[in-house]
Design an enzyme around this catalytic site. Structure first.
Site, PDB file in Angstrom:
ATOM      1  N   CYS A 142      80.772  72.554  27.315  1.00  0.00           N
ATOM      2  CA  CYS A 142      80.547  71.721  28.501  1.00  0.00           C
ATOM      3  C   CYS A 142      81.638  71.996  29.542  1.00  0.00           C
ATOM      4  CB  CYS A 142      80.539  70.237  28.129  1.00  0.00           C
ATOM      5  SG  CYS A 142      80.310  69.204  29.592  1.00  0.00           S
ATOM      6  N   GLY A 266      66.286  75.569  28.192  1.00  0.00           N
ATOM      7  CA  GLY A 266      66.741  74.307  28.753  1.00  0.00           C
ATOM      8  C   GLY A 266      65.985  73.953  30.010  1.00  0.00           C
TER       9      GLY A 266
HETATM   10  C1  LIG Z   1      71.197  68.932  33.027  1.00  0.00           C
HETATM   11  C2  LIG Z   1      71.839  69.758  31.962  1.00  0.00           C
HETATM   12  C3  LIG Z   1      72.540  69.142  30.952  1.00  0.00           C
HETATM   13  C4  LIG Z   1      73.128  69.892  29.932  1.00  0.00           C
HETATM   14  N1  LIG Z   1      73.762  69.257  28.919  1.00  0.00           N
HETATM   15  C5  LIG Z   1      74.227  69.966  27.872  1.00  0.00           C
HETATM   16  C6  LIG Z   1      74.747  69.307  26.714  1.00  0.00           C
HETATM   17  O1  LIG Z   1      74.776  68.070  26.619  1.00  0.00           O
HETATM   18  N2  LIG Z   1      75.217  70.090  25.707  1.00  0.00           N
HETATM   19  C7  LIG Z   1      75.186  71.468  25.757  1.00  0.00           C
HETATM   20  O2  LIG Z   1      75.621  72.135  24.826  1.00  0.00           O
HETATM   21  N3  LIG Z   1      74.662  72.103  26.817  1.00  0.00           N
HETATM   22  C8  LIG Z   1      74.174  71.390  27.861  1.00  0.00           C
HETATM   23  N4  LIG Z   1      73.582  72.038  28.897  1.00  0.00           N
HETATM   24  C9  LIG Z   1      73.457  73.515  28.865  1.00  0.00           C
HETATM   25  C10 LIG Z   1      72.096  73.921  28.268  1.00  0.00           C
HETATM   26  O3  LIG Z   1      72.002  73.530  26.919  1.00  0.00           O
HETATM   27  C11 LIG Z   1      71.853  75.438  28.378  1.00  0.00           C
HETATM   28  O4  LIG Z   1      72.815  76.128  27.629  1.00  0.00           O
HETATM   29  C12 LIG Z   1      71.942  75.933  29.827  1.00  0.00           C
HETATM   30  O5  LIG Z   1      71.207  75.072  30.681  1.00  0.00           O
HETATM   31  C13 LIG Z   1      71.409  77.361  29.964  1.00  0.00           C
HETATM   32  O6  LIG Z   1      70.079  77.434  29.539  1.00  0.00           O
HETATM   33  P1  LIG Z   1      68.806  77.405  30.566  1.00  0.00           P
HETATM   34  O7  LIG Z   1      69.006  78.530  31.551  1.00  0.00           O
HETATM   35  O8  LIG Z   1      67.636  77.601  29.647  1.00  0.00           O
HETATM   36  O9  LIG Z   1      68.820  76.078  31.254  1.00  0.00           O
HETATM   37  C14 LIG Z   1      73.026  71.298  29.939  1.00  0.00           C
HETATM   38  C15 LIG Z   1      72.318  71.923  30.976  1.00  0.00           C
HETATM   39  C16 LIG Z   1      71.725  71.180  31.963  1.00  0.00           C
HETATM   40  C17 LIG Z   1      70.954  71.883  33.043  1.00  0.00           C
END
Ligand SMILES: Cc1cc2nc3c(=O)[nH]c(=O)nc-3n(C[C@H](O)[C@H](O)[C@H](O)COP(=O)(O)O)c2cc1C
Length: 386
Positions: A142, A266
């Site tokens: 994070c 995500g």
């Molecule tokens: C709104 C939001 C909240 C997120 N919260 C977390 C979280 O609580 N824990 C975590 O490990 N990653 C968190 N992430 C990261 C996502 O798990 C993921 O690794 C990241 O969005 C990249 O993947 P994507 O391109 O498919 O969105 C968050 C991402 C977004 C957009």
């Protein structure tokens, strides 16, 4: 103590699925990038069977039970809670404890913890185990200041000894497999994950999920999955590739070129469970307006049940944009919904705009058991006594 290591060749279901495993950090060849990988293949994290190669990403402010259960219905083999504060659990914070509710149809489910001290993290992990989760996931990625300045999240990428002690403490405390989700490093261009990853596995991590952006990058630029391929080649544990996977073609390419066991999705799943179905099965096509309205109403109802109407009303607003955007509904309609203060009114407007949604909603509600029947009650001790 870390469990016995599985040889890498059997990290999945034993099938010879890794045509494209990179060696020495070199990206796999174009030939391999075109190999077709069955996303319906199961794989394992320790003893936990994950039925598909798609993992729904943990997202703070998004990954409520309704989101996770929907993700499972549309093909995610593993779902994850948003990050939950170990300090919040330690102090019996009621909202934090609410994140530990597990529904019977979510399994396999990982609950993700963030913290910076081994003892409270081990305690929190015991709690995660006692509520019936299948996996304890630790957040070492994070990038948000509020989290990193407490020494948690991505800060741990620069504290490898402490990061390993956290994994060890949790692995010692629970029987569940412990997994870690990390970013590539703190600074742009950092390769910290490649040094830390093998050490985390040595310390007891059963699987690693890598989002190969730096903390500094937040969500800008692109996820550099060449780094994921390097990590895969360095560890004797399944790796999950997170970042910018929004289509089946991209999922296939990432799996083939990295040798990762699964992809994590995500943002692509926000208001769009149909993307998960497309990624896993390659079919489905875009939903009709009626399907969107029905799925959104079901989501609203479940979220109200989970969070209560007051909290759900503001929580849901971002979802209206996600569900109704991309030309599915006219812009002014979306704006109208955002102005409404009652979820009942939102439901009425949606049904007026897409009357055919009623039949789909009835079918969905017949198929999907109501959440409150499925929620396992938390042991009273979790609330700090009676
Ligand atoms: C709104 C939001 C909240 C997120 N919260 C977390 C979280 O609580 N824990 C975590 O490990 N990653 C968190 N992430 C990261 C996502 O798990 C993921 O690794 C990241 O969005 C990249 O993947 P994507 O391109 O498919 O969105 C968050 C991402 C977004 C957009």
């Amino acid at each position: 103590m870390p469990g016995p290591r599985r040889p890498r060749e059997t990290a999945g279901n034993g099938s010879c699925r890794r045509p494209a495993r990179s060696t020495g950090g070199q990206p796999a060849s174009k030939y391999h990038a075109t190999a077709v990988i069955d996303l319906r293949e199961s794989w394992k994290i320790g003893p936990v069977d994950v039925p598909t190669r798609l993992v729904l990403a943990p997202m703070a402010g998004v990954s409520v039970q309704a989101f996770r259960r929907q993700g499972r219905r549309y093909g995610a083999g593993l779902v994850c809670s948003e990050m939950v504060s170990c300090a919040g659990i330690e102090h019996g914070n009621e909202r934090t404890l609410g994140y530990l509710r597990v529904a019977a149809d979510e399994h396999p489910l990982a609950i993700q913890l963030f913290g910076s001290e081994p003892r409270p993290m081990a305690e929190a992990a015991r709690m995660v185990e006692s509520v019936g989760a299948d996996i304890v996931d630790l957040n070492f990625g994070c990038p948000v200041k509020k989290v990193t300045r407490t020494g948690a999240g991505a800060h741990l990428l620069e504290e490898p000894d402490l990061a390993c002690r956290l994994v060890e403490a949790v692995a010692d405390a629970v029987e569940l497999p412990v997994t870690v989700k990390l970013r590539r490093g703190v600074e742009n261009g950092s390769r910290a994950c490649l040094e830390l990853g093998p050490r985390l596995v040595e310390a007891g991590a059963a699987s690693l999920a890598l989002h190969p952006r730096s903390a500094q990058q937040m969500y800008t630029g692109t996820a550099d999955h060449a780094l994921t391929a390097e990590l895969v080649s360095l560890v004797d544990a399944p790796v999950v590739a997170s970042g910018d996977v929004t289509s089946r073609a991209r999922a296939q390419a990432v799996l083939a070129t990295t040798g990762a066991e699964a992809v994590m999705v995500g943002r692509g799943a926000q208001g769009n469970p149909w993307a998960l179905r497309e990624i896993v099965d390659g079919d489905g096509g875009p939903p009709t307006r009626e399907e969107v309205a029905a799925e959104l109403i079901l989501f609203v109802r479940e979220t109200v049940r989970e969070l209560g109407e007051r909290r759900a009303t503001s929580f849901l607003k971002k979802f209206y944009g996600w569900y109704l955007g991309s030309g599915r509904f006219p812009k002014p309609f979306k704006q109208e919904l955002l102005q409404l203060d009652s979820v009942d009114e939102v439901e009425r407007r949606l049904l007026a705009a897409a009357p055919g949604a009623i039949a789909i909603l009835e079918r969905l509600e017949a198929e999907v058991p109501p959440g409150d029947e499925l929620t396992l009650e938390l042991p009273i001790s979790i609330y700090g006594g009676g």
